[in-house]
Scaffold this active site. Structure first.
Site, PDB file in Angstrom:
ATOM      1  CE  LYS A  18      -3.550  10.525   2.647  1.00 13.30           C
ATOM      2  NZ  LYS A  18      -3.430  11.520   3.769  1.00 13.30           N
ATOM      3  CB  ALA A 113      -2.811   3.129  12.000  1.00 16.72           C
ATOM      4  CB  SER A 114       1.670   6.282  10.128  1.00 13.20           C
ATOM      5  OG  SER A 114       1.698   6.008   8.728  1.00 13.20           O
ATOM      6  N   GLY A 115      -1.217   8.167   9.249  1.00 18.63           N
ATOM      7  CA  GLY A 115      -1.611   9.457   8.706  1.00 18.63           C
ATOM      8  C   GLY A 115      -0.970   9.824   7.395  1.00 18.63           C
ATOM      9  CB  ILE A 116       1.872   9.098   5.528  1.00 18.61           C
ATOM     10  CG1 ILE A 116       2.382   7.834   6.230  1.00 18.61           C
ATOM     11  CG2 ILE A 116       2.397  10.342   6.238  1.00 18.61           C
ATOM     12  CD1 ILE A 116       3.916   7.724   6.260  1.00 18.61           C
ATOM     13  N   GLY A 118      -0.832   4.970   3.899  1.00 19.48           N
ATOM     14  CA  GLY A 118      -0.189   3.741   3.435  1.00 19.48           C
ATOM     15  C   GLY A 118      -1.151   2.729   2.850  1.00 19.48           C
ATOM     16  CB  SER A 120      -5.435   5.174   1.096  1.00 20.28           C
ATOM     17  OG  SER A 120      -6.352   5.169   2.172  1.00 20.28           O
ATOM     18  CG  ASP A 153      -7.080   9.424   2.960  1.00 18.64           C
ATOM     19  OD1 ASP A 153      -7.830  10.413   2.856  1.00 18.64           O
ATOM     20  OD2 ASP A 153      -6.331   9.241   3.938  1.00 18.64           O
TER      21      ASP A 153
END
Length: 303
Positions: A18, A113-116, A118, A120, A153
């Site tokens: 995402k 935990a990378s903001g994309i 994963g 979710s 998310d």
């Protein structure tokens, strides 16, 4: 591309990355949850979920980031795949639906935990896959409520198309005119805590998202997106200064637009061609072999 089946499983679900092209923090509810307005799209690459009937529930992992994940769903940091399985099974029990044992396999290709999105995306793919495997359906409103219970998310990942998310992420409207872009994702493989980023955010009532009408070309969309923001990027850079290095490296690689996604630390660059994106990814990987770098394409109008 996210293609092909995972060998030995009855079905495979994709869990695409995402990307928050913009993320505006516009308020905060009394319960502490932040109110967001975000323009969201998805990549054509990500994790994969394999599902098949089994004699007993099983959960297995593979992929470059598998070792960083919990193999249980019990604790607060438990795996969202297992939390999704258990929550859906509980909801279906009241409908007398047979939810037999299942072997779920997560191929973890995205950094944690990378903001994309994963985790979710994995949870959303699990919900979709189990409904197919168990040959049942559930009321859309109930499915959306289950998704939101798993995380803010998850509803947008369950939708999986370009969209505008509002509220805490549960108010979703399609952004069907958003085009597909060549994109490079880059992450320094430093995990960023979303709660910590929000706690560090100084201003929580920022201007809302504004998307002009009549955006017909990728260039027009790029110009509009450039006028938007990610309000979580400044606090993320304060906590992890390497994010500025990642953003700068993408900018000098020829990206038309660079921004951080979500709460970081992944940054993205939008490019004018697949060839230039692939070239930039090769250059970045050679200069920073310790980073996660991926050239791919976003979903959108035309694909």
């Amino acid at each position: 591309m996210l293609k092909g089946e995972i060998a030995g499983f009855a079905l495979t679900q994709t869990a695409p990355a995402k990307i928050n092209l913009a993320l505006h923090v516009v308020g905060q509810r009394a319960d502490g949850h932040h109110l967001l307005e975000s323009l969201v799209t998805f990549a054509d690459r990500g994790d994969r979920i394999g599902l098949t009937p089994s004699d007993e529930d099983r959960f297995t992992l593979s992929g470059p980031f598998a070792a960083e994940l919990s193999t249980t769903g019990e604790d607060q940091g438990g795996n969202l795949v297992l939390k999704a399985r258990d929550l859906l099974r509980q909801a279906l029990a009241s409908q007398n639906v047979d939810t037999g044992p299942v072997h779920i396999h997560l191929e973890k290709n995205l950094p944690v935990a990378s903001g994309i999105g994963g985790g979710s995306a994995d949870a959303a793919a699990t919900l979709r896959g189990l409904l197919d495997l168990w040959r049942t359906s559930i009321e859309p409103a109930l499915l959306a409520a289950l998704a939101l219970k798993l995380g803010a998310d998850v509803p947008m990942c369950l939708d999986g198309r370009p969209l505008i998310a509002r509220g805490i992420g549960e108010e979703i409207a399609p952004a069907s005119e958003l085009p597909s872009f060549p994109i490079v994702l880059a992450n320094p493989l430093i995990a960023v805590s979303t709660p910590v980023i929000f706690r560090t955010l100084e201003k929580k009532n920022n201007p809302p998202l504004a998307i002009p009408g009549g955006l017909l070309s990728p260039a027009a969309w790029l110009s509009a997106i450039a006028a938007m923001r990610n309000d979580l990027e400044p606090p993320a850079r304060l906590l992890q200064p390497v994010i500025a290095d990642v953003s700068g490296a993408l900018a000098t690689s020829g990206a038309a637009l660079v921004r951080m996604s979500g709460s970081g630390a992944t940054c993205f660059g939008l490019f004018d061609s697949d060839e230039s994106a692939q070239r930039a990814a090769r250059t970045l990987s050679a200069a920073h072999p310790e980073w996660y770098v991926l050239a791919c394409r976003t979903v959108g109008r035309g694909n």
